[in-house]
Design an enzyme around this catalytic site. Structure first.
Site, PDB file in Angstrom:
ATOM      1  N   ASP A 234       0.834  -1.189   0.000  1.00  0.00           N
ATOM      2  CA  ASP A 234       0.000   0.000   0.000  1.00  0.00           C
ATOM      3  C   ASP A 234       0.877   1.250   0.000  1.00  0.00           C
ATOM      4  O   ASP A 234       2.020   1.224   0.464  1.00  0.00           O
ATOM      5  CB  ASP A 234      -0.906   0.036   1.233  1.00  0.00           C
ATOM      6  CG  ASP A 234      -1.888  -1.116   1.269  1.00  0.00           C
ATOM      7  OD1 ASP A 234      -2.178  -1.674   0.189  1.00  0.00           O
ATOM      8  OD2 ASP A 234      -2.356  -1.466   2.368  1.00  0.00           O
ATOM      9  N   LYS A 235       0.335   2.342  -0.494  1.00  0.00           N
ATOM     10  CA  LYS A 235       1.080   3.604  -0.562  1.00  0.00           C
ATOM     11  C   LYS A 235       1.736   3.952   0.768  1.00  0.00           C
ATOM     12  O   LYS A 235       2.905   4.355   0.816  1.00  0.00           O
ATOM     13  CB  LYS A 235       0.139   4.727  -0.999  1.00  0.00           C
ATOM     14  CG  LYS A 235       0.784   6.109  -1.005  1.00  0.00           C
ATOM     15  CD  LYS A 235      -0.214   7.190  -1.389  1.00  0.00           C
ATOM     16  CE  LYS A 235       0.422   8.570  -1.328  1.00  0.00           C
ATOM     17  NZ  LYS A 235      -0.543   9.638  -1.684  1.00  0.00           N
TER      18      LYS A 235
END
Length: 326
Positions: free
Chosen positions: A145-146
């Site tokens: 995830d970012k």
């Protein structure tokens, strides 16, 4: 009969193999069932590990199908233009002719998507490793995830990509994470609950009966008042898996605004409470990665300690445990 559901990241294609396609190659069957996509594009998704055949990953385009087989593909939306190389800093912890292992900082998006065509890990890889222009998704085999930091393996050749995707599909990657969760845990355990798209909130995943199999193992690393430092090992790799599983057992990850709800910290010292409240991302870091090298076939493993923000939060939690915070 085929169906498709979509969201910002991918398109979920689903179909059952009819009698007319009994015995056909997998890529041929997909080309008939999902004729809005080219056969080459479908082969790419199969080789990238984005297809499930009867709920099991299948990466061989030549694999024969049987009438009644269930096919599910996480398809990528068509991009209107190419991804451009971009000179961005990368922390490379290992590199050879076949693979690179990157320590991704928090805040870096892995793939370009709708509304973001630059400033991603894929842009950076195309600059630092130009050969990845010939590899699907610039060699990216798995995702973070970012706002999750940590280790990712990158394929630098087509052969390496194919072998790493197959290894990932066989669940042979070893991936361990640091996680700071809300709540106190006594011992480790395993969470074996299927994960799929949330039935009402399309930006979220959830534990759902018709989801894909998902298995998360965790053990206690450090115990604190109202919080616990875990080491978490993934057996599968579903979207948001650790975050969803931790929230499911009501022990959400600190800083996870999507799944965690309000920060808990009543009665804690002000400096610690404020640090917890202000923590800008999920306190999750991919610290350890071990894979079979696609050429030498030897196991290769690397470890990356958590970045400064998680280290500082752990320092405050430990200081409070020692009675040093008032």
């Amino acid at each position: 009969m085929s169906t498709a559901s979509s969201d910002e990241e991918d398109i979920r294609l689903q179909a059952e193999v009819p009698e007319a396609l009994n015995g056909a190659r997998l890529d041929v069957a997909c080309a008939k069932l999902f004729d809005q996509y080219s056969r080459g594009r479908l082969q790419g998704w199969i080789e990238a590990g984005r297809l499930l055949l009867n709920d099991v990953p299948q990466t061989r385009s030549r694999h024969p199908v049987v009438a009644g087989d269930r096919i599910e593909i996480d398809a990528e939306p068509e991009q209107s233009d190419t991804i451009e190389p971009q000179d961005m800093p990368l922390e490379v912890v290992h590199v050879d002719k076949a693979i690179a292992i990157i320590n991704k900082p928090p805040g870096l998006t892995v793939h370009p998507g709708a509304g973001q065509r630059a400033g991603t890990l894929q842009n950076a890889l195309l600059h630092h490793f130009p050969q990845t222009a010939a590899v699907p998704r610039a060699g990216i085999v798995h995702r973070l995830d970012k706002d999750t930091s940590g280790l990712l393996v990158i394929a630098l050749t087509l052969t390496a990509h194919s072998r790493l995707v197959a290894e990932l599909s066989r669940r042979e990657f070893t991936r361990e994470y640091d996680a700071i969760i809300q709540g106190e845990m006594i011992a480790g355990a395993t969470i074996d609950e299927p994960i799929g798209r949330h039935p009402r909130e399309r930006l979220k995943m959830a534990v759902v009966d018709n989801g894909r199999p998902a298995v998360t193992h965790y053990r206690v690393q450090e115990r604190f008042e109202q919080h616990t430092h875990l080491r978490v090992r993934l057996e599968t790799g579903r979207t948001h898996q650790i975050r969803v599983h931790m929230a499911h057992i009501r022990k959400p990850i600190v800083g996870d605004f999507l799944y965690g709800g309000p920060m808990r910290g009543a009665g804690l010292p002000v400096v610690l409470r404020e640090a917890l409240k202000a923590f800008p991302r999920q306190a999750l870091h991919a610290r350890e990665l071990e894979v079979t090298h696609p050429v030498s076939r030897k196991r290769i493993g690397v470890v990356a300690e958590p970045p400064a923000d998680i280290q500082e939060l752990l320092r405050l939690l430990r200081a409070h445990a020692r009675g040093e915070l008032k």
